[in-house]
Design an enzyme around this catalytic site. Structure first.
Site: not given
Ligand SMILES: Nc1ncnc2c1ncn2[C@@H]1O[C@H](COP(=O)(O)O)[C@@H](O)[C@H]1OP(=O)(O)O
Ligand SMILES: [Mg+2]
Length: 547
Positions: A98, A123, A186, A188-189, A191, A317, A320, A334, A346
């Site tokens: 990150d 972030e 972001d 790393i989107d 994680t 991430s 999609k 979403r 995001d």
């Molecule tokens: N509790 C949460 N609800 C919704 N999204 C979240 C939550 N925690 C982290 N995220 C963020 O949702 C995004 C990914 O969602 P998804 O992969 O499900 O589409 C990422 O940006 C992730 O953060 P991060 O970037 O820190 O991983």
């Molecule tokens: Mg993210």
């Protein structure tokens, strides 16, 4: 003297992924050629002034930064997956990647665009790395950043010190807002996907006066071939770089630039378009892999209402958004759980990639996303992404399902049905046989999977918005909510279109089942905690039980 301005745009011919990887970067570049001529005689020289279109150099810098950051992340992910040392719950490799990704992107942008005002909303911040306990990690990050820069053969970069890395990370402290220009990153989107070895993205967007004007999405693990049902490209290669500039379309190139996609040093690029399906029955939809990030139940109810037949494609991430921009699927739903606030990083890059590919991105009420309010997006109960044709019916379906104040006929019948279950309690015997009763109320197709109904009819709680009724035994509603569902609870619901979805249960692990088409993993997680078993073992038991 007259001046003519010729706009020249090489149009990329692309009907979908894999259809045409023959376009070179030069061909799709948009240029403004200003040709000055003297109207009278041809003796005067023709002056050609070639000026770059807006955000051209910003886009080039963003692509370079995201590509290098992706290289850094790939290295860390590979080591993470091979390592016996780090368990999946160990956050340190993610942290290193990150920070490293953020430092690299910030360093490259500042270096490539020295004359521009520089602001990044990102972030991470360097607080922890400045502490005594963060020194080892900081050293690892600095090494990683320098190694990655050194691997970029075409250019030589100075070796960064730990202070340089800290300063680069802290560039990301900006708050954004409606005025001026801000990068949105972001590093790393996704994680969770990164740690699992699945999808993640490096997502970089640029805001100008609160609007997204360019976006780059590096998705190191996303196949170049479509991940939708209509696979057109035969390649197994992974690594996609999506990019878009306002008014200029969305494009895709291979992230790695392997021999297959990078012939004669010319990077192959295709223009991407969202899928133009207008019949929901032919559409497929994306959603988060993690149920904790987005309500799978709600999206499945909406998809069902809309008439979508295909099962959801779950990936992590903003990959999609990328996949949707090239038509792999037609819808992305979403719905984060209550209390979660969406961040601009995001969605900034992903949303411009999709809109430039012809799609629409709105909140669940149909409002466009507003990136001008600082770090957070004020979205109304979720985000919906699709093409122009499907959006109206998708919003209608969401409104019908998401609005508890307007019950549909099916919802009303669900209420009646649930009330009937309570009053019919006496019909069930003590062998867990609620089958006869159940047949009366629903299709009966899944009845055999319901398992035990006995004793558990008592309190009925109906939440029409989610079309779920939960039937609990002696538990109070507070307990029920706390447990979500489990051995004392039978949760059934989702549409009452004939398929009843149940979590049946008994006090004993052996007699429980999760029936119906959908599997609610919260049950598994909850159960795993309760019996101290691994979730996989529990699911395996269930799998076996259902066979
Ligand atoms: N509790 C949460 N609800 C919704 N999204 C979240 C939550 N925690 C982290 N995220 C963020 O949702 C995004 C990914 O969602 P998804 O992969 O499900 O589409 C990422 O940006 C992730 O953060 P991060 O970037 O820190 O991983
Ligand atoms: Mg993210």
């Amino acid at each position: 003297m007259g001046t003519a301005t010729i706009w020249w745009r090489a149009r990329a011919i692309s009907a979908g992924v894999g259809s045409d990887w023959r376009l070179s970067e030069a061909r799709i570049r948009k240029r403004c050629i200003s040709v000055s001529t003297r109207s009278s005689c041809c003796s005067s020289p023709l002056t050609l002034i070639v000026s770059s279109m807006p955000y051209e150099k910003e886009l080039a810098a963003a692509k370079k930064a995201a590509t290098l950051a992706a290289r850094l992340c790939q290295k860390v992910q590979k080591a993470l997956l091979q390592s016996d040392v780090h368990s999946k719950s160990d956050k340190s490799p993610v942290t290193v990647a990150d920070y490293g990704s953020q430092a690299l992107v910030s360093f490259i942008l500042e270096r490539e665009l020295p004359s521009e005002p520089f602001s990044i909303v990102a972030e991470e911040d360097s607080g922890d790395l400045r502490k005594e306990s963060g020194q080892e990690t900081l050293k690892r990050i600095t090494e990683l950043v320098n190694d990655t820069l050194a691997s970029e053969g075409s250019e030589s970069f100075p070796t960064l010190t730990t202070d340089d890395v800290l300063a680069a990370i802290d560039n990301g402290k900006s708050e954004g807002g409606p005025v001026g220009q801000h990068w949105v990153l972001d590093p790393i989107d996704g994680t969770k996907g990164f740690v699992r070895g699945d999808q993640y993205a490096i997502a970089l967007g640029l805001l100008h006066e609160g609007k997204v004007v360019l976006g780059v999405l590096a998705c190191p693990n996303l196949p170049l071939a479509s991940i939708g049902s209509n696979q057109l490209h035969s390649s197994n290669e992974v690594g996609c770089l999506f990019f878009a500039k306002v008014g200029d379309g969305a494009f895709l190139q291979a992230l790695g630039g392997s021999t297959q996609t990078k012939l004669f040093h010319v990077q192959m690029i295709i223009q991407v378009h969202v899928c133009d399906v207008d019949n929901p029955e032919e559409a497929s939809f994306f959603e988060s892999f993690e149920a904790a990030h987005s309500s799978h139940d709600l999206s499945s109810s909406i998809a069902e209402k809309l008439g979508v037949k295909a099962p959801p494609v779950r990936i992590d991430s903003q990959a999609k958004y990328g996949a949707l921009s090239r038509g792999d699927g037609a819808i992305y739903l979403r719905f984060p759980h209550k209390g979660y606030r969406e961040k601009i990083w995001d969605h900034a890059a992903g949303s411009i990639v999709v809109t430039e590919a012809g799609g629409i991105v709105t909140d669940a009420a149909g409002n466009p996303l507003d990136f001008s309010k600082g770090k957070f997006l004020d979205v109304v109960s979720g985000i919906i992404v699709t093409n122009q044709k499907l959006m109206p019916s998708l919003l209608r379906a969401k409104n019908m399902i998401g609005n508890p104040l307007i019950p549909s006929l099916k919802q009303i019948s669900a209420l009646v049905f649930a009330a009937a279950i309570v009053s019919a309690r006496g019909l069930m015997n003590n062998e867990g046989n609620g089958i006869g009763h159940c047949k009366a109320g629903c299709s009966g197709r899944r009845v055999n999977e319901f398992g035990r109904w006995r004793r558990y009819c008592g309190v009925v709680w109906i939440r029409p918005s989610a079309l779920i009724c939960r039937i609990a035994g002696k538990r109070s509603m507070t307990q029920l909510k706390r447990f979500h569902c489990g051995s004392h609870v039978i949760a059934c619901g989702a549409g009452f279109t004939g398929l009843l979805w149940c979590h049946g249960g008994d006090d004993e692990a052996s007699s429980n089942c999760v029936g119906g088409r959908r599997r609610n993993f919260t049950v598994a997680e909850w159960w795993a905690k309760k019996v101290g078993e691994k979730e996989e073992n529990y699911l395996k038991q269930e799998e076996d039980a259902l066979i």
